[in-house]
Design a protein around this motif. Sequence first.
Motif, PDB file in Angstrom:
ATOM      1  N   TYR A   1      14.947 -23.462  81.451  1.00 45.48           N
ATOM      2  CA  TYR A   1      13.670 -22.812  81.133  1.00 45.48           C
ATOM      3  C   TYR A   1      12.933 -22.487  82.423  1.00 45.48           C
ATOM      4  CZ  TYR A   1       9.494 -21.756  78.384  1.00 45.48           C
ATOM      5  OH  TYR A   1       8.433 -21.121  77.794  1.00 45.48           O
TER       6      TYR A   1
ATOM      7  N   THR B   1       4.526 -15.680  69.523  1.00 41.93           N
ATOM      8  CA  THR B   1       3.123 -16.108  69.518  1.00 41.93           C
ATOM      9  C   THR B   1       2.885 -17.318  68.609  1.00 41.93           C
ATOM     10  OG1 THR B   1       2.716 -14.652  67.672  1.00 41.93           O
ATOM     11  CG2 THR B   1       2.234 -13.739  69.862  1.00 41.93           C
ATOM     12  N   GLY B   2       3.963 -17.849  68.044  1.00 44.75           N
ATOM     13  CA  GLY B   2       3.798 -18.849  66.983  1.00 44.75           C
ATOM     14  C   GLY B   2       3.823 -18.154  65.627  1.00 44.75           C
TER      15      GLY B   2
ATOM     16  N   HIS C   1       8.103  -8.754  60.715  1.00 41.64           N
ATOM     17  CA  HIS C   1       7.791  -7.954  61.902  1.00 41.64           C
ATOM     18  C   HIS C   1       7.674  -6.475  61.538  1.00 41.64           C
ATOM     19  CE1 HIS C   1       8.103 -10.888  65.084  1.00 41.64           C
ATOM     20  NE2 HIS C   1       9.310 -11.282  64.707  1.00 41.64           N
TER      21      HIS C   1
ATOM     22  N   LYS D   1      -3.074 -18.359  69.582  1.00 39.10           N
ATOM     23  CA  LYS D   1      -1.994 -19.356  69.654  1.00 39.10           C
ATOM     24  C   LYS D   1      -2.476 -20.639  70.327  1.00 39.10           C
ATOM     25  CE  LYS D   1       1.958 -20.969  71.792  1.00 39.10           C
ATOM     26  NZ  LYS D   1       1.920 -22.160  72.655  1.00 39.10           N
TER      27      LYS D   1
HETATM   28  N1  LIG Z   1       1.738 -24.272  65.657  1.00 37.32           N
HETATM   29  C1  LIG Z   1       2.015 -23.788  66.861  1.00 37.32           C
HETATM   30  N2  LIG Z   1       1.084 -23.868  67.832  1.00 37.32           N
HETATM   31  C2  LIG Z   1       1.341 -23.379  69.059  1.00 37.32           C
HETATM   32  N3  LIG Z   1       2.504 -22.794  69.410  1.00 37.32           N
HETATM   33  C3  LIG Z   1       3.458 -22.677  68.465  1.00 37.32           C
HETATM   34  C4  LIG Z   1       3.268 -23.164  67.155  1.00 37.32           C
HETATM   35  N4  LIG Z   1       4.401 -22.912  66.464  1.00 37.32           N
HETATM   36  C5  LIG Z   1       5.261 -22.292  67.297  1.00 37.32           C
HETATM   37  N5  LIG Z   1       4.700 -22.157  68.505  1.00 37.32           N
HETATM   38  C6  LIG Z   1       5.290 -21.527  69.691  1.00 37.32           C
HETATM   39  O1  LIG Z   1       5.447 -20.130  69.415  1.00 37.32           O
HETATM   40  C7  LIG Z   1       6.606 -19.623  70.077  1.00 37.32           C
HETATM   41  C8  LIG Z   1       7.533 -18.988  69.070  1.00 37.32           C
HETATM   42  O2  LIG Z   1       6.891 -17.815  68.646  1.00 37.32           O
HETATM   43  P1  LIG Z   1       7.365 -16.961  67.402  1.00 37.32           P
HETATM   44  O3  LIG Z   1       7.571 -17.845  66.251  1.00 37.32           O
HETATM   45  O4  LIG Z   1       6.350 -15.875  67.257  1.00 37.32           O
HETATM   46  O5  LIG Z   1       8.737 -16.347  67.879  1.00 37.32           O
HETATM   47  S1  LIG Z   1       9.511 -15.139  67.171  1.00 37.32           S
HETATM   48  O6  LIG Z   1       8.957 -13.867  67.681  1.00 37.32           O
HETATM   49  O7  LIG Z   1       9.365 -15.256  65.725  1.00 37.32           O
HETATM   50  O8  LIG Z   1      10.936 -15.327  67.588  1.00 37.32           O
HETATM   51  C9  LIG Z   1       7.233 -20.803  70.782  1.00 37.32           C
HETATM   52  O9  LIG Z   1       6.714 -20.794  72.114  1.00 37.32           O
HETATM   53  P2  LIG Z   1       7.668 -21.198  73.365  1.00 37.32           P
HETATM   54  O10 LIG Z   1       8.147 -22.591  73.026  1.00 37.32           O
HETATM   55  O11 LIG Z   1       6.761 -21.144  74.556  1.00 37.32           O
HETATM   56  O12 LIG Z   1       8.766 -20.197  73.389  1.00 37.32           O
HETATM   57  C10 LIG Z   1       6.686 -21.994  70.010  1.00 37.32           C
HETATM   58  O13 LIG Z   1       6.655 -23.170  70.785  1.00 37.32           O
END
Ligand SMILES: Nc1ncnc2c1ncn2[C@@H]1O[C@H](COP(=O)(O)OS(=O)(=O)O)[C@@H](OP(=O)(O)O)[C@H]1O
Length: 373
Positions: free
Chosen positions: A264, A55-56, A110, A228
Amino acid sequence: MRALKGTVGLVSWIALVATSSRSADFCGESGEPSLLQLSPKQACTPIAYLKTHKTGSSTMQSILLRLAVRRRMEIFWPDCSGDFNYPSHFPGPMAEKVPANHQFDMILHHAVLNVSAFRSYLKPSAFFVTVLREPVSQMTSVFNWYRRFYNWASLDEFIDYLATSPEEQQRPRRIGRHLGIARNFQARDLGFYESGGRANSSDAEVASWIKSLSDVFSYPSKGLVVIKERYDEGLILLQHALRVDLEDVSYMAMRVQDASSAKYEEPTARQSRRIRDLANIDAQVYDHFRQTFEALWEDRRGSAKLDDSIEELRQVNDNLTTSCRESNGSHCELFVEDLPELRNMVRQKLGLETCARPGKVHAQDPEYMLSAL
Ligand SMILES: Nc1ncnc2c1ncn2[C@@H]1O[C@H](COP(=O)(O)OS(=O)(=O)O)[C@@H](OP(=O)(O)O)[C@H]1O
């Protein structure tokens, strides 16, 4: 040319930090000159961060880790693991080693949300934070990130797996195949199943659970659900609620996948419908908090010039990303894109031993999968 661009980026970042660095009045000290200059231990708002998946959430964890260093806040670490007994009860076996005594400033890793258990480890009046993501895009991210560990041949195979796997999947700690990926991934992280929710819970039961969450995360006094899709807006609201500086919420985005890569897979319209149907609880939670967020943002933006802050934050982030990818100047010390490496840097700063990093291991090794959480 690259070096020149990096220097310009660095100079403007430092200038921005210098001009926007105000006193961190909430934490009691004023005039902190730099992000990385350690200030004495200060009383800051305790933070209960529920790290959801894909989720970021790693970016948010990185922001909070830096905040912990800057404010000398005490983190409840799950030893060197990336999670607290996920996807089973929080905090799991750590409870024997570290009994709850309202002793910590932050929970960051987590876990399955259990509000009273979180509170029992945190100092009083903790601020609850989490991030939610539109469920189809979240599950698309889950699929593309974890497919190398699970060997799913295609997105269809992944969706079939979701459809046939139990809702509330338990992960035997050492068996990677049951890492815990299931439909309603975000609701599970937020404690839906742990608090008695089931796949066949009635709409009224789900609505009542969402209402209880709304109370826990109610802005600005108790908490915030960051969306997000409105990440930077969420960070500005967080900055205001915690009364920290703009650079405290600056970041380099973590774990970004390359959606243009041939490997992807994006869902078709039919696959999106299937995912959304399977993630029915996530969809309801997300829709609720998205609406709440939009109303909150509309309410706040006019009065507090929040749009200007967003522009400023994005400029700081761009400069940071450019300069820290090109050089490893001292201001980049805690702006690294590898999460376990960042955690180690933070542990070092806080006077703790660093954690061993797994070497190059086969992708099917369960230890490797745990570290990927
Ligand atoms: N600042 C910000 N804004 C919007 N989106 C963001 C941001 N930072 C990280 N991301 C996107 O979040 C995805 C990674 O999520 P997580 O860090 O929660 O992953 S994890 O569960 O810790 O492995 C990953 O999404 P996907 O690229 O679609 O996989 C990141 O691109």
